[in-house]
Design a protein around this motif. Structure first.
Motif, PDB file in Angstrom:
ATOM      1  N   MET A  90    -107.628  14.630 -53.159  1.00  0.00           N
ATOM      2  CA  MET A  90    -107.583  15.813 -52.321  1.00  0.00           C
ATOM      3  C   MET A  90    -107.144  17.027 -53.139  1.00  0.00           C
ATOM      4  SD  MET A  90    -105.773  14.333 -48.850  1.00  0.00           S
ATOM      5  CE  MET A  90    -105.888  15.942 -48.050  1.00  0.00           C
ATOM      6  N   SER A  91    -107.511  18.207 -52.653  1.00  0.00           N
ATOM      7  CA  SER A  91    -107.059  19.459 -53.267  1.00  0.00           C
ATOM      8  C   SER A  91    -106.586  20.385 -52.154  1.00  0.00           C
ATOM      9  CB  SER A  91    -108.193  20.113 -54.055  1.00  0.00           C
ATOM     10  OG  SER A  91    -107.774  21.327 -54.619  1.00  0.00           O
ATOM     11  N   GLU A  94    -102.100  15.720 -52.763  1.00  0.00           N
ATOM     12  CA  GLU A  94    -101.091  15.092 -51.912  1.00  0.00           C
ATOM     13  C   GLU A  94    -100.858  13.687 -52.442  1.00  0.00           C
ATOM     14  OE1 GLU A  94    -102.040  15.100 -47.805  1.00  0.00           O
ATOM     15  OE2 GLU A  94    -102.393  17.278 -47.698  1.00  0.00           O
ATOM     16  N   ARG A 102    -103.508  11.100 -53.048  1.00  0.00           N
ATOM     17  CA  ARG A 102    -104.255  10.682 -51.868  1.00  0.00           C
ATOM     18  C   ARG A 102    -105.730  11.051 -52.054  1.00  0.00           C
ATOM     19  NH1 ARG A 102    -102.147   9.428 -47.174  1.00  0.00           N
ATOM     20  NH2 ARG A 102    -100.202  10.506 -47.707  1.00  0.00           N
ATOM     21  N   ARG A 103    -106.617  10.125 -51.709  1.00  0.00           N
ATOM     22  CA  ARG A 103    -108.038  10.354 -51.897  1.00  0.00           C
ATOM     23  C   ARG A 103    -108.754  10.386 -50.555  1.00  0.00           C
ATOM     24  NH1 ARG A 103    -110.912   6.608 -55.998  1.00  0.00           N
ATOM     25  NH2 ARG A 103    -110.197   4.980 -54.542  1.00  0.00           N
ATOM     26  N   VAL A 104    -109.872  11.105 -50.550  1.00  0.00           N
ATOM     27  CA  VAL A 104    -110.725  11.180 -49.367  1.00  0.00           C
ATOM     28  C   VAL A 104    -112.160  10.887 -49.794  1.00  0.00           C
ATOM     29  CG1 VAL A 104    -109.277  12.817 -48.108  1.00  0.00           C
ATOM     30  CG2 VAL A 104    -111.031  13.671 -49.669  1.00  0.00           C
TER      31      VAL A 104
END
Length: 224
Positions: A90-91, A94, A102-104
Motif C-alpha cells: 500500500m501507499s 502501512e 500491508r499489501r493489497v
C-alpha cells in the motif's frame, strides 16, 4: 520518425477524444516542415477491454489503425498489452502486526515490448544509414542509450519531439540536434477527415472521438 504510441497517448491524447483521430503524416509535416519525412514507424499494442474502462476502446483503436494503414509512409509495430492482478504494498506504507508492509490486490495494466522494438529499429536503421536524421516522439528516458548510439556510433542527427510538457533531462543530456513540443492546436489541426476510404470501403471517425472543440473537416477519401 519513431513514435512511442503509448507515451503519446498518455501525455497528449488521453482525456481529449477530439485529438485521437490523428493523421501522423500531417502531424510530421507541421512539426518538421524543413524535413522530408520518408518513414514513420508507429509503435503500439492492441488494447483489450479491461473492466472499468471504456468497452469501445479496442474497436476504436482498430478503426484508428485502419486509418493509419492508408498512410504510405507509416509502418505499424506491435508489442503486447497486459492486464494482470498482483499483490503490492500500500501507499503510503502501512505495517501489519508482523512488521511487514500491508499489501493489497491491484490490477496492473501495461504494454510490453514496444520500447525495445522502437530502440532496436532506430539503431538498426541508423547503422544502415537509411536516413540523415532520426527523430523520436516520446518523453521516455529509456530511449537515452538508443539515441546516444545513433549519434555517436552512426554519426547521425538526432531529434526529439516531446508530446507536451518538459522534456526528460536524460533525453536532453544526449545532445539533441533538434527539438519540438507537440502543442494541442497542432494535434487538432492534424486530424484525419471524418470519413476515410480504403481497399475495404468507407469508414468513419469513432463517434465518441468527436467533440464540439474539434474543427470541422471536409469529408474526403484517402487512397489505400
Amino acid at each position: 520518425m519513431y513514435i512511442d504510441g503509448f507515451n503519446l497517448f498518455r501525455r497528449a491524447l488521453q482525456g481529449h477524444d477530439e485529438r485521437k483521430w490523428l493523421d501522423l503524416e500531417a502531424l510530421c509535416m507541421r512539426l518538421l516542415p524543413g524535413y522530408d519525412v520518408g518513414q514513420i514507424r508507429y509503435f503500439t499494442a492492441r488494447v483489450r477491454h479491461v473492466e472499468g474502462n471504456d468497452p469501445r476502446a479496442p474497436q476504436n483503436q482498430e478503426r484508428y489503425l485502419r486509418a493509419l494503414g492508408t498512410l504510405p509512409s507509416v509502418s505499424l509495430h506491435f508489442g503486447t498489452f497486459r492486464a494482470d492482478k498482483r499483490w503490492m504494498a500500500m501507499s503510503p506504507i502501512e505495517l501489519e502486526d508482523s512488521g511487514r508492509p500491508r499489501r493489497v490486490r491491484v490490477r496492473k495494466i501495461e504494454e510490453k515490448g514496444t520500447d525495445v522494438s522502437l530502440a532496436a529499429h532506430m539503431v538498426s536503421d541508423a547503422m544502415r544509414g537509411v536516413a540523415d536524421a532520426y527523430f523520436l516522439l516520446s518523453n521516455d528516458s529509456d530511449f537515452v542509450e538508443a539515441l546516444r548510439i545513433v549519434r555517436e556510433r552512426a554519426g547521425a542527427e538526432i531529434g526529439l519531439i516531446v508530446p507536451g510538457g518538459k522534456a526528460a533531462r536524460g533525453l536532453l543530456d544526449v545532445g539533441i540536434d533538434e527539438m519540438r513540443v507537440v502543442r494541442p492546436h497542432v494535434l487538432l489541426e492534424s486530424q484525419f477527415p471524418d470519413r476515410i476510404v480504403d481497399e475495404s470501403g468507407a469508414f468513419r471517425r469513432p463517434p465518441s472521438w468527436r467533440s464540439a472543440e474539434a474543427p470541422l473537416r471536409r469529408e474526403g477519401p484517402r487512397a489505400g
